[in-house]
Each structure stands twice: as C-alpha cells, then as structure tokens.
Design a protein around this motif. Structure first.
Motif, mmCIF file in Angstrom:
data_model
loop_
_atom_site.group_PDB
_atom_site.id
_atom_site.type_symbol
_atom_site.label_atom_id
_atom_site.label_comp_id
_atom_site.label_asym_id
_atom_site.label_seq_id
_atom_site.Cartn_x
_atom_site.Cartn_y
_atom_site.Cartn_z
ATOM 1 N N LEU A 90 50.078 42.249 41.864
ATOM 2 C CA LEU A 90 51.409 41.609 42.098
ATOM 3 C C LEU A 90 51.761 42.360 43.584
ATOM 4 C CD1 LEU A 90 53.661 39.621 41.673
ATOM 5 C CD2 LEU A 90 54.908 41.534 40.576
ATOM 6 N N PHE A 91 51.916 43.702 43.770
ATOM 7 C CA PHE A 91 52.280 44.349 44.721
ATOM 8 C C PHE A 91 51.242 44.016 46.216
ATOM 9 C CE2 PHE A 91 52.067 48.081 47.592
ATOM 10 C CZ PHE A 91 53.408 48.361 47.805
ATOM 11 N N LEU A 92 50.221 43.939 45.664
ATOM 12 C CA LEU A 92 49.298 43.468 46.814
ATOM 13 C C LEU A 92 49.342 41.983 47.194
ATOM 14 C CD1 LEU A 92 45.866 45.250 45.750
ATOM 15 C CD2 LEU A 92 47.569 45.767 47.574
ATOM 16 N N ALA A 93 49.859 40.846 46.233
ATOM 17 C CA ALA A 93 49.963 39.620 46.636
ATOM 18 C C ALA A 93 51.160 39.452 47.380
ATOM 19 C CB ALA A 93 49.937 38.800 45.391
ATOM 20 N N ALA A 94 52.288 40.334 47.188
ATOM 21 C CA ALA A 94 53.590 40.119 47.981
ATOM 22 C C ALA A 94 53.442 40.589 49.239
ATOM 23 C CB ALA A 94 54.607 41.012 46.694
ATOM 24 N N GLY A 95 52.675 41.899 49.258
ATOM 25 C CA GLY A 95 52.431 42.424 50.561
ATOM 26 C C GLY A 95 51.807 41.418 51.576
ATOM 27 N N ALA A 96 50.897 40.651 50.899
ATOM 28 C CA ALA A 96 50.028 39.799 51.802
ATOM 29 C C ALA A 96 50.767 38.327 52.222
ATOM 30 C CB ALA A 96 48.822 39.481 51.180
ATOM 31 N N LEU A 97 51.696 38.092 51.311
ATOM 32 C CA LEU A 97 52.706 36.935 51.585
ATOM 33 C C LEU A 97 53.736 37.426 52.614
ATOM 34 C CD1 LEU A 97 53.215 35.423 47.982
ATOM 35 C CD2 LEU A 97 51.978 34.462 50.178
ATOM 36 N N GLU A 98 54.351 38.836 52.410
ATOM 37 C CA GLU A 98 55.329 39.331 53.543
ATOM 38 C C GLU A 98 54.686 39.382 55.007
ATOM 39 O OE1 GLU A 98 58.711 40.637 54.557
ATOM 40 O OE2 GLU A 98 58.185 40.243 52.550
ATOM 41 N N LEU A 99 53.339 39.663 55.130
ATOM 42 C CA LEU A 99 52.994 39.826 56.442
ATOM 43 C C LEU A 99 52.374 38.696 56.877
ATOM 44 C CD1 LEU A 99 50.752 43.104 55.638
ATOM 45 C CD2 LEU A 99 52.816 42.931 56.921
ATOM 46 N N GLY A 100 52.365 37.750 55.807
ATOM 47 C CA GLY A 100 51.680 36.352 56.460
ATOM 48 C C GLY A 100 52.690 35.043 56.415
ATOM 49 N N PRO A 101 52.530 34.173 55.609
ATOM 50 C CA PRO A 101 53.585 33.065 55.755
ATOM 51 C C PRO A 101 54.975 33.369 55.229
ATOM 52 C CG PRO A 101 52.041 33.128 53.523
ATOM 53 C CD PRO A 101 51.792 34.325 54.549
#
Length: 131
Positions: A60-71
């Motif tokens: 969840l932490f990694l997915a949230a970080g990826a979304l925060e940096l991307g879309p």
C-alpha cells in the motif's frame, strides 16, 4: 503568506483529510471484514506489525507513493487537490469541495482519536465502543 505557500498547505490539508477519512472508515471495517489470506491478522494497529499485514502495508505504501509521484501530482493550473472527476459523475462542484474539506478536518480528529484510544486501551475502533 504567499499564494504558493497557501496552495501547498491547502493541498496537504486535503490530502491528509482524504487519508484520515479512509483511516477512520478502515478502523471500523477491519473489525468486521477480513480479506482472504488475512484471517489471522488482528484488527487495529497491530495489523501493521503482523505478517501478512506487514506485506500489505508495504504494498500500500509503495502504491500510494507511485500514485503520488505520477497521476496524483499537483497541477499548478488547477485548484489544490483537484484531480478532476475521474468517475464522470459531475459531482466535483464547489459545494462538494467544501464538504470534502470539512469532512476531512473532522476525520483527522476522528482518526487520531481512534489511534490514541487504541494505544491507551489496546482495543480496536469497534471494541472501544463496547461491541
């Protein structure tokens, strides 16, 4: 303060409010709902320190970080926290934004209350109510 500083603070307030709304709801739901493979994970804060809950937290932490940096990165041409209407429901109005802001502020207090009470009593969100 300057406008850029205000925009950063408002974006952070909206983001924290959205996370707190999910956290407060999740604090109650996890007492009743166990996903397949997570039946042995306890409810409450101890879920983060018990495998496989730990693995889910990292994912969840990694997915949230990826979304925060991307879309979900902020766009200077839009209001802070405005990511449009992804579901196409036409509900992202000024009134909706004000309600979201106020509900997020309340949820931040609710989430910190749930967390504080669990740390003090050792009971999850629902057990604190006597159920």
């Amino acid at each position: 303060g300057d406008e850029n500083g205000f925009r950063n603070l408002r974006a952070a307030e909206i983001k924290h409010g959205r996370v707190a709304m999910m956290a407060a709801l999740g604090g109650v739901v996890q007492h009743f709902v166990k996903l397949p493979g997570f039946e042995t994970v306890p409810s409450g804060l101890s879920a983060v320190t018990t495998a496989p809950g730990t693995y889910a937290f990292v994912a969840l932490f990694l997915a949230a970080g990826a979304l925060e940096l991307g879309p979900w990165s902020e766009n200077p041409s839009k209001d802070p926290g405005n990511f449009g209407d992804p579901a196409g429901l036409g509900q992202y109005t000024e009134e909706f934004r004000q309600r979201e802001l106020n509900n997020g502020r309340f949820a931040m207090f609710a989430a910190i209350g749930i967390i504080s009470a669990e740390l003090l009593t050792g009971k999850d969100a629902v057990e604190q109510l006597g159920f």
